[in-house]
Design a protein around this motif. Structure first.
Motif, PDB file in Angstrom:
ATOM      1  N   LEU A  87     -21.339  12.448  28.561  1.00  0.00           N
ATOM      2  CA  LEU A  87     -20.203  11.761  27.937  1.00  0.00           C
ATOM      3  C   LEU A  87     -20.111  10.277  28.268  1.00  0.00           C
ATOM      4  O   LEU A  87     -19.310   9.572  27.663  1.00  0.00           O
ATOM      5  N   ARG A  88     -20.904   9.786  29.213  1.00  0.00           N
ATOM      6  CA  ARG A  88     -20.754   8.401  29.650  1.00  0.00           C
ATOM      7  C   ARG A  88     -20.882   7.411  28.489  1.00  0.00           C
ATOM      8  O   ARG A  88     -20.024   6.557  28.298  1.00  0.00           O
ATOM      9  N   ARG A  89     -21.952   7.519  27.713  1.00  0.00           N
ATOM     10  CA  ARG A  89     -22.143   6.604  26.575  1.00  0.00           C
ATOM     11  C   ARG A  89     -21.083   6.799  25.499  1.00  0.00           C
ATOM     12  O   ARG A  89     -20.647   5.844  24.872  1.00  0.00           O
ATOM     13  N   THR A  90     -20.698   8.050  25.297  1.00  0.00           N
ATOM     14  CA  THR A  90     -19.656   8.346  24.301  1.00  0.00           C
ATOM     15  C   THR A  90     -18.350   7.651  24.688  1.00  0.00           C
ATOM     16  O   THR A  90     -17.715   6.991  23.860  1.00  0.00           O
ATOM     17  N   LEU A  91     -17.965   7.787  25.950  1.00  0.00           N
ATOM     18  CA  LEU A  91     -16.730   7.143  26.424  1.00  0.00           C
ATOM     19  C   LEU A  91     -16.848   5.622  26.360  1.00  0.00           C
ATOM     20  O   LEU A  91     -15.885   4.942  25.981  1.00  0.00           O
ATOM     21  N   ALA A  92     -18.016   5.091  26.677  1.00  0.00           N
ATOM     22  CA  ALA A  92     -18.221   3.637  26.606  1.00  0.00           C
ATOM     23  C   ALA A  92     -18.072   3.148  25.168  1.00  0.00           C
ATOM     24  O   ALA A  92     -17.460   2.104  24.913  1.00  0.00           O
ATOM     25  N   ARG A  93     -18.625   3.893  24.199  1.00  0.00           N
ATOM     26  CA  ARG A  93     -18.508   3.486  22.793  1.00  0.00           C
ATOM     27  C   ARG A  93     -17.048   3.547  22.332  1.00  0.00           C
ATOM     28  O   ARG A  93     -16.582   2.656  21.621  1.00  0.00           O
ATOM     29  N   ILE A  94     -16.335   4.574  22.739  1.00  0.00           N
ATOM     30  CA  ILE A  94     -14.909   4.684  22.370  1.00  0.00           C
ATOM     31  C   ILE A  94     -14.124   3.515  22.961  1.00  0.00           C
ATOM     32  O   ILE A  94     -13.270   2.934  22.298  1.00  0.00           O
ATOM     33  N   GLU A  95     -14.449   3.126  24.203  1.00  0.00           N
ATOM     34  CA  GLU A  95     -13.797   1.953  24.807  1.00  0.00           C
ATOM     35  C   GLU A  95     -14.071   0.689  23.989  1.00  0.00           C
ATOM     36  O   GLU A  95     -13.172  -0.131  23.790  1.00  0.00           O
ATOM     37  N   GLU A  96     -15.306   0.523  23.512  1.00  0.00           N
ATOM     38  CA  GLU A  96     -15.637  -0.635  22.673  1.00  0.00           C
ATOM     39  C   GLU A  96     -14.797  -0.649  21.400  1.00  0.00           C
ATOM     40  O   GLU A  96     -14.288  -1.694  20.985  1.00  0.00           O
ATOM     41  N   ILE A  97     -14.664   0.512  20.773  1.00  0.00           N
ATOM     42  CA  ILE A  97     -13.871   0.615  19.533  1.00  0.00           C
ATOM     43  C   ILE A  97     -12.414   0.285  19.819  1.00  0.00           C
ATOM     44  O   ILE A  97     -11.770  -0.436  19.046  1.00  0.00           O
ATOM     45  N   ILE A  98     -11.887   0.780  20.923  1.00  0.00           N
ATOM     46  CA  ILE A  98     -10.495   0.499  21.300  1.00  0.00           C
ATOM     47  C   ILE A  98     -10.283  -1.004  21.454  1.00  0.00           C
ATOM     48  O   ILE A  98      -9.307  -1.560  20.957  1.00  0.00           O
ATOM     49  N   ARG A  99     -11.226  -1.665  22.133  1.00  0.00           N
ATOM     50  CA  ARG A  99     -11.118  -3.125  22.301  1.00  0.00           C
ATOM     51  C   ARG A  99     -11.238  -3.845  20.963  1.00  0.00           C
ATOM     52  O   ARG A  99     -10.479  -4.754  20.666  1.00  0.00           O
ATOM     53  N   GLN A 100     -12.220  -3.432  20.165  1.00  0.00           N
ATOM     54  CA  GLN A 100     -12.465  -4.077  18.874  1.00  0.00           C
ATOM     55  C   GLN A 100     -11.230  -4.028  17.977  1.00  0.00           C
ATOM     56  O   GLN A 100     -10.897  -5.000  17.306  1.00  0.00           O
ATOM     57  N   TYR A 101     -10.538  -2.893  17.958  1.00  0.00           N
ATOM     58  CA  TYR A 101      -9.377  -2.720  17.085  1.00  0.00           C
ATOM     59  C   TYR A 101      -8.049  -2.911  17.820  1.00  0.00           C
ATOM     60  O   TYR A 101      -6.995  -2.755  17.217  1.00  0.00           O
TER      61      TYR A 101
END
Length: 151
Positions: A43-57
């Motif tokens: 899940l590490r990469r999955t959580l990192a990608r979700i964090e990126e999306i949260i920041r982006q939006y």
């Protein structure tokens, strides 16, 4: 939740997470992407990608599909979803709201079939559309609550 803040909707599966985002006014949900991973426990990469999306939006809240069984019981997927919810809260610091996701995947399959998306291409979109259905259900609920307050 104040207006002009976006929410992220997630459909958490064994190897994918469908992601949707609301508009800034919290009226509509749009499918965004499907995050895939090689195995269920990575899940590490999955959580990192979700964090990126949260920041982006600049999202302020996460709506996570809650996979109860049709007979209202809770199975293995619920346990894994609750663990994922804890990981999301720890990593992002955002509130995570569970939302009943029963039939969201069925509804997204139906949308894809009605849109004449070829069977082999449907799996690319099904999870992100399911995430949008989950998020839209929550947004509609909030709008209904606001209407009731005004009466």
């Amino acid at each position: 939740m104040k207006k002009n803040s976006r929410m992220i909707g997630l459909d958490f599966g064994s190897k994918t997470v469908g992601v949707a985002v609301s508009d800034p006014l919290g009226i509509t949900a749009q499918p965004l992407e499907t995050v895939t991973r090689s195995s269920e426990n990575k899940l590490r990469r999955t959580l990192a990608r979700i964090e990126e999306i949260i920041r982006q939006y600049d999202a302020k809240k996460i709506i996570l599909g809650y996979p109860k069984n049709m007979n209202d019981t809770e199975g293995e997927r619920v346990r894994k979803t609750l663990a994922f919810k804890e990981s999301l809260e720890r990593r992002t610091g955002l509130p995570v709201q569970l939302w009943d996701e029963r039939l969201s995947t069925v509804a997204s399959e139906k949308i894809l079939i009605e849109s004449d998306i070829r069977r082999e291409n449907r799996k690319t979109y099904v999870d992100q559309i399911a995430a949008a259905i989950i998020l839209q259900g929550y947004l509609d609920y909030l709008a209904f609550q606001d209407e009731k307050k005004e009466e």
